[in-house]
Design an enzyme around this catalytic site. Structure first.
Site, PDB file in Angstrom:
ATOM      1  N   GLY A   1      -4.761   6.112   1.892  1.00  5.24           N
ATOM      2  CA  GLY A   1      -4.630   6.599   0.618  1.00  5.24           C
ATOM      3  C   GLY A   1      -3.946   6.250  -0.423  1.00  5.24           C
ATOM      4  O   GLY A   1      -3.594   4.639  -0.444  1.00  5.24           O
ATOM      5  N   ALA A   2      -3.548   6.813  -1.543  1.00  4.94           N
ATOM      6  CA  ALA A   2      -2.795   6.222  -2.647  1.00  4.94           C
ATOM      7  C   ALA A   2      -1.508   7.422  -3.042  1.00  4.94           C
ATOM      8  O   ALA A   2      -1.976   8.413  -3.202  1.00  4.94           O
ATOM      9  CB  ALA A   2      -3.535   6.048  -3.905  1.00  4.94           C
TER      10      ALA A   2
ATOM     11  N   GLY B   1       5.213   1.637   1.935  1.00  6.97           N
ATOM     12  CA  GLY B   1       4.810   0.953   2.805  1.00  6.97           C
ATOM     13  C   GLY B   1       3.422   1.188   3.497  1.00  6.97           C
ATOM     14  O   GLY B   1       2.958   0.804   4.399  1.00  6.97           O
ATOM     15  N   LYS B   2       2.530   2.258   3.048  1.00  4.99           N
ATOM     16  CA  LYS B   2       1.291   2.433   3.635  1.00  4.99           C
ATOM     17  C   LYS B   2       0.166   1.226   3.996  1.00  4.99           C
ATOM     18  O   LYS B   2      -0.334   1.033   4.898  1.00  4.99           O
ATOM     19  CB  LYS B   2       0.432   3.240   2.943  1.00  4.99           C
ATOM     20  CG  LYS B   2       1.107   4.874   2.472  1.00  4.99           C
ATOM     21  CD  LYS B   2       0.199   5.651   1.822  1.00  4.99           C
ATOM     22  CE  LYS B   2      -0.209   5.105   0.248  1.00  4.99           C
ATOM     23  NZ  LYS B   2       1.099   4.956  -0.478  1.00  4.99           N
TER      24      LYS B   2
ATOM     25  N   LYS C   1      -9.768   1.449   0.999  1.00  8.37           N
ATOM     26  CA  LYS C   1      -8.925   2.050  -0.085  1.00  8.37           C
ATOM     27  C   LYS C   1      -9.986   2.623  -1.066  1.00  8.37           C
ATOM     28  O   LYS C   1     -10.319   2.024  -1.980  1.00  8.37           O
ATOM     29  CB  LYS C   1      -8.114   0.885  -0.595  1.00  8.37           C
ATOM     30  CG  LYS C   1      -7.101   1.415  -1.879  1.00  8.37           C
ATOM     31  CD  LYS C   1      -5.909   1.522  -1.102  1.00  8.37           C
ATOM     32  CE  LYS C   1      -4.849   1.880  -2.163  1.00  8.37           C
ATOM     33  NZ  LYS C   1      -3.296   2.385  -1.680  1.00  8.37           N
TER      34      LYS C   1
END
Length: 245
Positions: free
Chosen positions: A119-120, A14-15, A37
């Site tokens: 982030g990823a 859920g970022k 992103k």
């Protein structure tokens, strides 16, 4: 000022949902927000080019207008795989210096009060054989918001991530507990209480599972679970990621 880097205990915790909720809440307080992103893996081909859903949502949620997609998401891969593998398959260099330069250019190009970077995957997702997204956060002098996916294993995942953040001397602004499944986590309250005792930073929100038609709608629903805009702004000012009014 430092930027806010939103990381998670894993992928799919859920970022983006949390990032958009934070951006929307701050916009309610008149904060000019800019978001990015830097690298995304998992996109669809459109007439305008590859588009990643998370990056599109950030672009919509930030309050600074007219920022082109390519500035929000400078590196986008179609395959939903680890970024370093996606880059290698396309024989493309993926480095901290390139991503940091893109982030700094974005910051210089648009006046803003707060810069949020999502982030990823988790904190240590690799970019190449030597560097990870953690190195990018360090290069940006970022302070972290940690999203914990509330599911079996979250205690270990949360403490390992927090321990690594401490080891790298990264300041954690706060954390968010996010119920990631429609089926409630067993003993969710006990797990939440344990994390509150062992993560010595503010719990910014305890989010239930929000079943909506889209992630964007979910982030709008999530706003109500965060502190009011003035309280959130005061917290971020105290942490040095938002200038005093």
């Amino acid at each position: 000022m430092s930027c806010v880097f939103v990381t998670g205990t894993d992928t799919e915790v859920g970022k983006t949902f949390v990032s958009c909720a934070l951006l929307e809440r701050l916009a309610q307080g008149g904060v000019a927000t800019l978001a990015m992103k830097p690298v995304a893996a998992g996109a669809v081909q459109t007439k305008a080019g590859l588009r990643n859903e998370d990056a599109v949502q950030l672009q919509s949620a930030m309050s600074v207008p007219s920022v082109p997609y390519e500035a929000v998401n400078p590196v986008c891969f179609e395959a939903p795989i680890a970024p370093h593998i996606a880059a290698a398959t396309q024989q493309q260099a993926l480095t901290v210096s390139h991503l940091a330069s893109a982030a700094q250019q974005l910051q210089r190009s648009y006046p803003h009060d707060l810069f949020l970077v999502e982030g990823a995957g988790g904190w240590l997702v690799p970019l190449n054989q030597q560097e990870s997204l953690a190195d990018l956060a360090l290069a940006l002098n970022a302070k972290v918001v940690l999203v914990v996916g509330m599911k079996l294993g979250c205690l270990n995942h949360a403490l390992l991530t927090y321990a690594e953040l401490q080891r790298q001397a990264v300041e954690v602004v706060g954390w968010v507990a996010n119920q990631v499944s429609e089926t409630p986590m067993q003993h969710a309250e006990e797990n939440l209480a344990w994390l509150q005792r062992h993560l010595p930073v503010p719990l910014l929100a305890n989010l239930p599972y929000l079943a909506t038609a889209s992630n964007q709608a979910a982030s709008t629903s999530a706003v109500d679970y965060f502190p009011d805009s003035q309280t959130l702004m005061s917290l971020l000012q105290g942490k040095g990621v938002l200038s005093p009014a």
